[in-house]
Motif scaffolding. Structure first.
Motif, mmCIF file in Angstrom:
data_model
loop_
_atom_site.group_PDB
_atom_site.id
_atom_site.type_symbol
_atom_site.label_atom_id
_atom_site.label_comp_id
_atom_site.label_asym_id
_atom_site.label_seq_id
_atom_site.Cartn_x
_atom_site.Cartn_y
_atom_site.Cartn_z
ATOM 1 N N VAL A 85 1.254 -1.349 -0.206
ATOM 2 C CA VAL A 85 -0.190 -0.090 0.001
ATOM 3 C C VAL A 85 0.755 1.533 -0.222
ATOM 4 O O VAL A 85 1.828 0.983 0.868
ATOM 5 N N SER A 86 0.935 2.308 -0.690
ATOM 6 C CA SER A 86 1.238 3.397 -1.199
ATOM 7 C C SER A 86 1.354 4.352 0.240
ATOM 8 O O SER A 86 0.611 4.249 1.451
ATOM 9 N N LYS A 89 -2.158 6.095 1.591
ATOM 10 C CA LYS A 89 -2.922 4.752 1.772
ATOM 11 C C LYS A 89 -3.922 5.099 0.473
ATOM 12 O O LYS A 89 -5.449 4.655 0.527
ATOM 13 N N VAL A 92 -2.788 1.033 -4.409
ATOM 14 C CA VAL A 92 -2.500 -0.758 -4.110
ATOM 15 C C VAL A 92 -1.474 -1.213 -5.316
ATOM 16 O O VAL A 92 -1.559 -1.167 -6.388
ATOM 17 N N ASP A 107 -2.810 -0.180 -8.628
ATOM 18 C CA ASP A 107 -4.103 0.301 -8.764
ATOM 19 C C ASP A 107 -5.035 -0.197 -9.927
ATOM 20 O O ASP A 107 -5.507 -0.351 -10.627
ATOM 21 N N SER A 126 4.346 8.786 -3.029
ATOM 22 C CA SER A 126 3.031 8.409 -3.927
ATOM 23 C C SER A 126 3.058 7.889 -4.971
ATOM 24 O O SER A 126 2.475 6.603 -5.502
#
Length: 322
Positions: A85-86, A89, A92, A107, A126
């Protein structure tokens, strides 16, 4: 006292029935008592209900802020323990299988398929994803779905901060023709027999890269590399590795040399200078102040040998260098 209307006998104020004839008693006293209880109950409701309402509304707002949000579906071929998970949040990534091929899904979007892939890593902001992928006998670094540079025998992302703190550069250790080297933003550095696990690392301002490399057949085989240049060589460098000041301008580490008696001597190296020397040092920890102007370290003295005393003999030192 309460007088019974039926038989005239007087009873206690809190009596419900006549003690003589058993008739139910009523009085203004009992009515007042009931009214008092009702008022107290009503007052409690007035006080408690707003508190309950506040807690309920607060929990609803908290739930709204932390409510689940669909990001992407997980493929049935999802590889266990590969989900990442980045930091924000919101994204993914994970690895999945399709026949004999493995690919990364970011994603919900499948990327190119390879024979093998490493765990994906998100940048601190992210926005970017990097992982290593193997096709045939060569490994590649894949940054934002694009292969970076040429293939190598090994591309290692193990236990290192792959992205710079500002998320603009990527660094990793690679092996080719039995030689290890750092690759920073696609550029290869000088080759060595090996590079310490956990390096290379970026400075906090993302402007410099440092790592520890070593050569097998060399006395002072461990070298500290700063921006591609060797700034110190020793027989060994502490497993605690490199400590960089918050302003990114200073570097400290623990290093070891061999003295004339072939004993291992410990040094604290600060800004390229050996600031302290001791025959034996255990558990040293290095610290920079938040403004980077001050430096401190702690050490633990060796426990005296029960038979030989607090110091090792010259023979003991020589035998430790096998």
């Amino acid at each position: 006292m309460l007088r019974c209307s039926e038989c005239g006998v007087e009873n206690e104020n809190d009596a419900t029935f006549c003690s003589n004839c058993g008739k139910e008693l009523t009085s203004s006293y009992r009515r007042k008592k009931r009214l008092k209880i009702s008022l107290i109950f009503l007052l409690l409701l007035i006080i408690i209900l707003p508190i309950i309402a506040y807690i309920f509304l607060s929990n609803n707002r908290l739930f709204e802020n932390r409510s689940e949000k669909f990001i992407a579906g997980i493929e049935p071929s999802f590889m266990e323990k590969s989900l990442v998970v980045s930091p924000d949040k919101k994204r993914v990534a994970y690895a999945a299988k399709a026949g004999y091929k493995i690919f990364v899904v970011v994603d919900g979007k499948e990327e190119a398929k390879y024979e093998d892939v490493s765990l994906p890593v998100f940048s601190p902001d992210s926005k970017h994803v990097v992982y290593s992928a193997r096709e045939g006998n060569k490994w590649f670094a894949v940054v934002d779905s694009k292969v970076e540079g040429k293939g190598y025998d090994i591309v290692s992302f193990t236990d290192i901060p792959v992205f710079s703190p500002d998320s603009k550069m990527v660094a990793y250790a690679a092996q080719d023709d039995n030689k290890w080297f750092a690759v920073v933003d696609g550029r290869e550095a000088v080759r060595f027999d090996g590079i310490y696990k956990g390096t290379p690392i970026f400075t906090p301002d993302s402007k410099h890269v440092s790592y520890i490399a070593f050569e097998k057949n060399k006395l002072n085989s461990r070298s500290v590399i700063w921006d591609g240049k060797e700034i110190g060589s020793y027989i060994d460098i502490g497993t605690s590795a490199l400590f960089i000041s918050p302003d990114s301008q200073r570097l400290a580490y623990i290093a070891f040399k061999e003295d004339k008696n072939h004993c291992k001597v410990t040094y604290i190296v600060l800004d390229g200078k050996e600031v302290d020397e001791k025959a034996e040092r255990f558990g040293a920890k290095l610290y920079f102040s938040p403004d980077s102007k001050r430096f401190a370290y702690t050490t633990q003295e060796p426990t005296p040998h029960p038979l030989k005393g607090p110091f090792f003999s010259e023979v003991d030192c020589e035998s430790s260098f096998v």
